[in-house]
Design an enzyme around this catalytic site. Structure first.
Site, PDB file in Angstrom:
ATOM      1  N   ASP A  69      13.920 -34.595  37.793  1.00 22.68           N
ATOM      2  CA  ASP A  69      14.252 -33.922  36.545  1.00 22.68           C
ATOM      3  C   ASP A  69      13.046 -33.120  36.053  1.00 22.68           C
ATOM      4  O   ASP A  69      11.897 -33.402  36.410  1.00 22.68           O
ATOM      5  CB  ASP A  69      14.642 -34.944  35.472  1.00 22.68           C
ATOM      6  CG  ASP A  69      15.911 -35.708  35.818  1.00 22.68           C
ATOM      7  OD1 ASP A  69      16.686 -35.201  36.646  1.00 22.68           O
ATOM      8  OD2 ASP A  69      16.096 -36.813  35.276  1.00 22.68           O
ATOM      9  N   ARG A  70      13.332 -32.171  35.196  1.00 23.67           N
ATOM     10  CA  ARG A  70      12.289 -31.274  34.688  1.00 23.67           C
ATOM     11  C   ARG A  70      11.077 -32.024  34.134  1.00 23.67           C
ATOM     12  O   ARG A  70       9.936 -31.658  34.391  1.00 23.67           O
ATOM     13  CB  ARG A  70      12.886 -30.384  33.592  1.00 23.67           C
ATOM     14  CG  ARG A  70      11.877 -29.497  32.889  1.00 23.67           C
ATOM     15  CD  ARG A  70      12.528 -28.640  31.835  1.00 23.67           C
ATOM     16  NE  ARG A  70      11.541 -27.743  31.224  1.00 23.67           N
ATOM     17  CZ  ARG A  70      11.780 -26.499  30.883  1.00 23.67           C
ATOM     18  NH1 ARG A  70      12.983 -25.981  31.079  1.00 23.67           N
ATOM     19  NH2 ARG A  70      10.838 -25.752  30.338  1.00 23.67           N
TER      20      ARG A  70
END
Length: 316
Positions: A136-137
């Protein structure tokens, strides 16, 4: 990007076709098709060969992958890269927070892919971006990127076969049990393109294992001595506000750790999507700590580890 490989055929493989032999070396169907279309993609004893040709003991077999163009729609952007390891076939990077893996709407020029494409552009080579374990970011830590078609196919198959072992560190709220397994199916939440939820009717099976650990077990200072975290009881701070967990997955669903920990009442601090948390860390407290897998070409066992980042240390 050009990758040349050379094999000396062992006696036990005499009589095998080139195609059968290369499949044993983890060449996928797509790789074989690519080589067939390339001029002199396969050579036997220095001469271009058909993949249906049969081998003899001692034959020298050579293959060559040539990818001159970079990934379409990925702009080359200058950015710092924390490269942990690199060879002819793969790249291991410590990804920082606030960095998506791929470009997307609103993130055209700030992804890890942008930086990696630029890294190779400066070397004068085209590069097709193939990230194997996506994060995820705002999840930090180790990601492995394949540098050519062969390593990409082999590593992707290893992911499917669960042969790439990923271990995460998560700071969670409350006093986590000493260990456990979460076996809750996960599905996309109705009305959202991003958010996931536990859904026992429509979800896909998702299995997460965890173990509460002492910060002292995994955190060291620059000189290798154990870091001072003050008063702790095995992974729990003195007021039981947070626990530190080692987490490993049997499945790889989107946001799996975040969804599962929230479902058992131990959400990750800083997780705005699943807990609406505005804690001091400013992101979900999740870190890709260890990666273990067989090298896609040499078959050597590879092990990488990246220490807990500073913002998660401060929470503890």
């Amino acid at each position: 990007m050009i990758r040349r490989l050379r094999y000396e055929v062992e006696p036990q493989f005499a009589g095998y076709t080139i195609e059968k032999y290369l499949k044993l070396k983890k060449y996928s169907h797509g790789c074989l098709v690519f080589l067939k279309k390339m001029e002199e993609g396969v050579r036997r004893n220095g001469v271009w060969a058909y993949t249906r040709d049969k081998l003899e003991a001692g034959d020298v077999l050579e293959t060559m992958f040539v990818e001159e163009d970079s990934s379409e729609n990925i702009a080359a952007v200058e950015m710092p890269l924390d490269i942990i390891y690199e060879d002819e076939d793969l790249l291991v990077i410590n990804k920082p927070a606030d960095t998506p893996i791929h470009p997307s709407q609103g993130n055209y020029d700030n992804s890890l892919a942008n930086g990696v494409v630029n890294y190779y552009r400066k070397q004068g080579v085209g590069f097709v971006f193939r990230c194997i374990n996506r994060l995820d970011r705002d999840t930090t830590g180790l990601v492995v990127i394949a540098k050519n078609m062969l390593s990409g196919a082999a590593l992707n198959q290893a992911m499917v076969n669960r042969e790439i072992h990923r271990t995460y560190l998560a700071v969670v709220k409350g006093e986590l049990p000493e260990s456990g397994t979460i076996d809750f199916p996960i599905a996309r939440k109705n009305g959202s393109t991003v958010e996931r939820c536990v859904d026992f009717t429509h979800g896909e099976r998702a299995v997460t294992h965890f173990e509460r650990i002492c910060p002292e077990d995994i955190c060291t200072n620059e000189k290798g001595a154990q870091a001072d975290f003050g008063h702790h009881l095995c992974g729990i701070d003195h007021n039981k506000k947070y626990s530190l967990a080692k987490v490993w997955l049997e499945t790889g669903r989107t946001h799996q750790i975040r969804v599962h920990m929230n479902a058992i009442g131990h959400p990750l601090p800083g997780d705005f999507l699943y807990h609406n948390d505005r804690s001091e860390i400013g992101r979900q407290a999740l870190h890709s700590w260890k990666l273990e897998f067989r090298h896609p070409v040499t078959n050597k066992q590879m092990k990488f580890e990246q220490p807990l980042p500073e913002d998660m240390r401060k929470l503890l």
